[in-house]
Design a protein around this motif. Structure first.
Motif, PDB file in Angstrom:
ATOM      1  N   HIS A 144      -3.002   5.299  -4.692  1.00 27.20           N
ATOM      2  CA  HIS A 144      -3.810   4.210  -5.243  1.00 27.20           C
ATOM      3  C   HIS A 144      -3.920   4.422  -6.757  1.00 27.20           C
ATOM      4  N   ASP A 204       1.870   5.199   0.702  1.00 28.62           N
ATOM      5  CA  ASP A 204       1.656   6.076   1.853  1.00 28.62           C
ATOM      6  C   ASP A 204       0.692   7.224   1.558  1.00 28.62           C
ATOM      7  N   ASP A 205       0.341   7.430   0.284  1.00 32.71           N
ATOM      8  CA  ASP A 205      -0.665   8.429  -0.081  1.00 32.71           C
ATOM      9  C   ASP A 205      -1.997   7.783  -0.465  1.00 32.71           C
ATOM     10  N   ASP A 206      -2.106   6.490  -0.295  1.00 30.80           N
ATOM     11  CA  ASP A 206      -3.322   5.746  -0.630  1.00 30.80           C
ATOM     12  C   ASP A 206      -4.402   6.008   0.419  1.00 30.80           C
ATOM     13  N   MET A 253       4.985  -0.809   2.492  1.00 30.07           N
ATOM     14  CA  MET A 253       4.420   0.536   2.510  1.00 30.07           C
ATOM     15  C   MET A 253       5.425   1.417   1.772  1.00 30.07           C
ATOM     16  N   ASN A 263      -4.571  -0.482   6.037  1.00 32.19           N
ATOM     17  CA  ASN A 263      -3.495  -1.436   5.780  1.00 32.19           C
ATOM     18  C   ASN A 263      -2.438  -1.404   6.873  1.00 32.19           C
ATOM     19  N   ALA A 264      -2.118  -0.203   7.354  1.00 38.05           N
ATOM     20  CA  ALA A 264      -1.139  -0.079   8.442  1.00 38.05           C
ATOM     21  C   ALA A 264      -1.671  -0.743   9.711  1.00 38.05           C
ATOM     22  N   TYR A 293      -4.407   3.541   3.259  1.00 39.43           N
ATOM     23  CA  TYR A 293      -3.171   3.415   4.033  1.00 39.43           C
ATOM     24  C   TYR A 293      -3.416   3.112   5.510  1.00 39.43           C
ATOM     25  N   LYS A 294      -4.295   3.851   6.158  1.00 38.17           N
ATOM     26  CA  LYS A 294      -4.504   3.655   7.596  1.00 38.17           C
ATOM     27  C   LYS A 294      -5.010   2.247   7.897  1.00 38.17           C
ATOM     28  N   CYS A 326       0.842  -1.191   0.000  1.00 35.07           N
ATOM     29  CA  CYS A 326       0.000   0.000   0.000  1.00 35.07           C
ATOM     30  C   CYS A 326       0.881   1.246   0.000  1.00 35.07           C
TER      31      CYS A 326
END
Length: 85
Positions: free
Chosen positions: A44, A13-15, A39, A21-22, A18-19, A11
């Motif tokens: 996306h 970091d601007d997707d 990451m 997936n993290a 992101y949150k 994923c």
């Protein structure tokens, strides 16, 4: 049983995902669920996926290689050779 599944997260970091997936990565790590997480810089977008598709395919191929019997490998190789001719 979940520890037998091979997970691969990738994923940017601007997707917008992101949150989630993290958080999934942290939850899996805390529960000692084997997985690979990437990451990277990006969003996306197709350009993001084009830069990561080879690593994803290598991950999938490694799983399939573990599952292949010698007989299936021979058949797949023969099919590949037929396509090349």
């Amino acid at each position: 049983k979940i520890k037998q599944v091979r997970f691969y997260l990738d994923c940017g970091d601007d997707d917008f995902l992101y949150k989630g997936n993290a958080a999934l990565h942290v939850a899996m790590r805390d529960r000692k669920i084997p997985h690979e997480a990437r990451m990277r810089n990006g969003g996306h977008t197709w350009s993001y996926w084009r830069t990561g598709i080879l690593d994803g395919l290598k991950f999938i191929c490694a799983i399939l290689a573990d599952k292949l019997t010698p007989e299936v490998f021979v058949l797949l190789n023969q099919a590949r050779l037929l396509k090349l001719s």
